[in-house]
Motif scaffolding. Structure first.
Motif, PDB file in Angstrom:
ATOM      1  N   VAL A  65     110.285  44.342  29.679  1.00 58.63           N
ATOM      2  CA  VAL A  65     110.229  43.671  28.373  1.00 58.63           C
ATOM      3  C   VAL A  65     110.074  42.169  28.556  1.00 58.63           C
ATOM      4  O   VAL A  65     109.264  41.520  27.876  1.00 58.63           O
ATOM      5  CB  VAL A  65     111.472  44.020  27.514  1.00 58.63           C
ATOM      6  N   ALA A  66     110.828  41.598  29.492  1.00 60.67           N
ATOM      7  CA  ALA A  66     110.717  40.159  29.753  1.00 60.67           C
ATOM      8  C   ALA A  66     109.316  39.814  30.241  1.00 60.67           C
ATOM      9  O   ALA A  66     108.749  38.790  29.839  1.00 60.67           O
ATOM     10  CB  ALA A  66     111.765  39.725  30.785  1.00 60.67           C
ATOM     11  N   PHE A  67     108.754  40.652  31.090  1.00 58.25           N
ATOM     12  CA  PHE A  67     107.419  40.393  31.615  1.00 58.25           C
ATOM     13  C   PHE A  67     106.395  40.398  30.490  1.00 58.25           C
ATOM     14  O   PHE A  67     105.589  39.464  30.363  1.00 58.25           O
ATOM     15  CB  PHE A  67     107.049  41.418  32.692  1.00 58.25           C
ATOM     16  N   VAL A  68     106.395  41.435  29.672  1.00 59.07           N
ATOM     17  CA  VAL A  68     105.397  41.534  28.602  1.00 59.07           C
ATOM     18  C   VAL A  68     105.566  40.387  27.604  1.00 59.07           C
ATOM     19  O   VAL A  68     104.582  39.756  27.200  1.00 59.07           O
ATOM     20  CB  VAL A  68     105.464  42.912  27.902  1.00 59.07           C
ATOM     21  N   ALA A  69     106.796  40.082  27.230  1.00 62.28           N
ATOM     22  CA  ALA A  69     107.031  38.990  26.272  1.00 62.28           C
ATOM     23  C   ALA A  69     106.569  37.649  26.840  1.00 62.28           C
ATOM     24  O   ALA A  69     105.881  36.872  26.157  1.00 62.28           O
ATOM     25  CB  ALA A  69     108.510  38.933  25.899  1.00 62.28           C
ATOM     26  N   ALA A  70     106.913  37.361  28.074  1.00 65.80           N
ATOM     27  CA  ALA A  70     106.519  36.092  28.682  1.00 65.80           C
ATOM     28  C   ALA A  70     105.014  36.053  28.942  1.00 65.80           C
ATOM     29  O   ALA A  70     104.390  34.988  28.849  1.00 65.80           O
ATOM     30  CB  ALA A  70     107.293  35.854  29.980  1.00 65.80           C
ATOM     31  N   MET A  71     104.418  37.190  29.240  1.00 68.12           N
ATOM     32  CA  MET A  71     102.977  37.247  29.446  1.00 68.12           C
ATOM     33  C   MET A  71     102.258  36.896  28.144  1.00 68.12           C
ATOM     34  O   MET A  71     101.297  36.120  28.138  1.00 68.12           O
ATOM     35  CB  MET A  71     102.562  38.633  29.926  1.00 68.12           C
ATOM     36  N   VAL A 117     110.932  36.913  36.728  1.00 65.11           N
ATOM     37  CA  VAL A 117     109.830  37.765  36.290  1.00 65.11           C
ATOM     38  C   VAL A 117     109.107  37.120  35.106  1.00 65.11           C
ATOM     39  O   VAL A 117     107.873  37.151  35.025  1.00 65.11           O
ATOM     40  CB  VAL A 117     110.364  39.178  35.945  1.00 65.11           C
ATOM     41  N   ALA A 118     109.856  36.492  34.220  1.00 66.68           N
ATOM     42  CA  ALA A 118     109.242  35.842  33.060  1.00 66.68           C
ATOM     43  C   ALA A 118     108.347  34.675  33.476  1.00 66.68           C
ATOM     44  O   ALA A 118     107.255  34.494  32.933  1.00 66.68           O
ATOM     45  CB  ALA A 118     110.322  35.376  32.092  1.00 66.68           C
ATOM     46  N   VAL A 119     108.789  33.896  34.442  1.00 67.59           N
ATOM     47  CA  VAL A 119     107.957  32.785  34.922  1.00 67.59           C
ATOM     48  C   VAL A 119     106.667  33.323  35.533  1.00 67.59           C
ATOM     49  O   VAL A 119     105.574  32.808  35.255  1.00 67.59           O
ATOM     50  CB  VAL A 119     108.733  31.897  35.920  1.00 67.59           C
ATOM     51  N   PHE A 120     106.778  34.349  36.335  1.00 63.94           N
ATOM     52  CA  PHE A 120     105.576  34.947  36.914  1.00 63.94           C
ATOM     53  C   PHE A 120     104.643  35.464  35.817  1.00 63.94           C
ATOM     54  O   PHE A 120     103.423  35.321  35.897  1.00 63.94           O
ATOM     55  CB  PHE A 120     105.929  36.085  37.870  1.00 63.94           C
ATOM     56  N   ALA A 121     105.213  36.059  34.791  1.00 57.24           N
ATOM     57  CA  ALA A 121     104.411  36.634  33.707  1.00 57.24           C
ATOM     58  C   ALA A 121     103.661  35.567  32.927  1.00 57.24           C
ATOM     59  O   ALA A 121     102.567  35.831  32.409  1.00 57.24           O
ATOM     60  CB  ALA A 121     105.314  37.433  32.771  1.00 57.24           C
ATOM     61  N   LEU A 122     104.214  34.354  32.830  1.00 53.31           N
ATOM     62  CA  LEU A 122     103.497  33.265  32.164  1.00 53.31           C
ATOM     63  C   LEU A 122     102.134  33.046  32.814  1.00 53.31           C
ATOM     64  O   LEU A 122     101.128  32.856  32.121  1.00 53.31           O
ATOM     65  CB  LEU A 122     104.308  31.970  32.219  1.00 53.31           C
ATOM     66  N   PHE A 123     102.102  33.079  34.140  1.00 52.32           N
ATOM     67  CA  PHE A 123     100.847  32.889  34.861  1.00 52.32           C
ATOM     68  C   PHE A 123      99.864  34.029  34.577  1.00 52.32           C
ATOM     69  O   PHE A 123      98.676  33.801  34.359  1.00 52.32           O
ATOM     70  CB  PHE A 123     101.094  32.766  36.367  1.00 52.32           C
ATOM     71  N   TYR A 140      92.845  41.625  21.702  1.00 49.13           N
ATOM     72  CA  TYR A 140      92.783  41.473  23.157  1.00 49.13           C
ATOM     73  C   TYR A 140      94.193  41.463  23.745  1.00 49.13           C
ATOM     74  O   TYR A 140      94.481  42.157  24.723  1.00 49.13           O
ATOM     75  CB  TYR A 140      92.035  40.182  23.484  1.00 49.13           C
ATOM     76  N   ALA A 141      95.100  40.693  23.133  1.00 49.04           N
ATOM     77  CA  ALA A 141      96.484  40.601  23.612  1.00 49.04           C
ATOM     78  C   ALA A 141      97.197  41.947  23.498  1.00 49.04           C
ATOM     79  O   ALA A 141      97.950  42.333  24.391  1.00 49.04           O
ATOM     80  CB  ALA A 141      97.244  39.521  22.853  1.00 49.04           C
ATOM     81  N   ALA A 142      96.948  42.654  22.412  1.00 45.44           N
ATOM     82  CA  ALA A 142      97.555  43.990  22.265  1.00 45.44           C
ATOM     83  C   ALA A 142      97.075  44.897  23.396  1.00 45.44           C
ATOM     84  O   ALA A 142      97.870  45.655  23.971  1.00 45.44           O
ATOM     85  CB  ALA A 142      97.200  44.589  20.908  1.00 45.44           C
ATOM     86  N   GLY A 143      95.803  44.788  23.742  1.00 46.03           N
ATOM     87  CA  GLY A 143      95.259  45.613  24.822  1.00 46.03           C
ATOM     88  C   GLY A 143      95.895  45.306  26.156  1.00 46.03           C
ATOM     89  O   GLY A 143      96.336  46.219  26.870  1.00 46.03           O
ATOM     90  N   PHE A 144      95.995  44.010  26.521  1.00 46.12           N
ATOM     91  CA  PHE A 144      96.567  43.727  27.841  1.00 46.12           C
ATOM     92  C   PHE A 144      98.073  43.932  27.864  1.00 46.12           C
ATOM     93  O   PHE A 144      98.641  44.252  28.896  1.00 46.12           O
ATOM     94  CB  PHE A 144      96.109  42.388  28.433  1.00 46.12           C
TER      95      PHE A 144
END
Length: 189
Positions: A65-71, A117-123, A140-144
């Protein structure tokens, strides 16, 4: 029938010409394909799922969840024109670090693992946006985001399918080592 059999492979591979952004209209499907189309993204997202499987109870949701939100936040930063330094290096570093955590069976507390994980997801999110092209950011964002969640789920399922025991631990460690090696190669490139 012969023509059909000969033309089927050509039709299946026709999409390979669209592998780079800007050649197709941006849509849910182009967003969905972006994380799956890059080995660096796939490995990082599978690694997040593998790490999530180590958590207990509801904490298993925290990393994905943190990854997807930060991404999504990283994509939002890109949409606002905010540049992140060394995006490709950040992505490569995510693959390396996440792989090392799996390979060495490091159990970080959630208070450390979630922000990392959130910092990595920002990238990852910023890269997704940068390669978007022109079209609907939302689709596009919904897809990724959905593709990313599915890759997290695949990593989680892989970790959970293996029976408990020393052999399963070795398999996960080898997988983490291979992910880390790939991250080192990406970082050196």
């Amino acid at each position: 029938m012969k023509r059909l059999l000969c033309s089927l492979p050509l039709a299946l591979f026709a999409g390979a010409a669209l592998a780079h952004p800007g050649h197709e209209s941006v849509s849910f499907f182009s967003g969905f394909g972006h994380p799956i189309g890059g080995l660096d993204h796939v490995l990082a997202m599978l690694a997040v799922g593998l790490l999530a499987a180590r958590q207990a109870g509801r904490a298993r949701w925290a990393l994905p969840v943190a990854f997807v939100a930060a991404m999504l936040a990283g994509a939002g930063l890109g949409a606002l024109g905010v540049a992140l330094p060394a995006v490709e290096s950040g992505i490569a570093l995510s693959v390396l670090v996440l792989g090392l955590l799996i390979a060495f069976v490091v159990a970080l507390p959630l208070a450390v693992a979630v922000p990392m994980v959130a910092v990595f997801a920002l990238f990852h999110g910023h890269a997704h946006f940068t390669e978007m092209g022109h079209g609907s950011m939302w689709l596009y964002a919904a897809g990724f985001a959905i593709a990313t969640a599915l890759l997290h789920g695949a990593g989680y399922a892989l970790a959970r399918v293996l029976p408990e025991g020393a052999a399963a631990v070795r398999i996960k460690r080898v997988a983490g080592g291979l992910i880390a090696v790939a991250g080192a190669v990406f970082l050196a490139a």
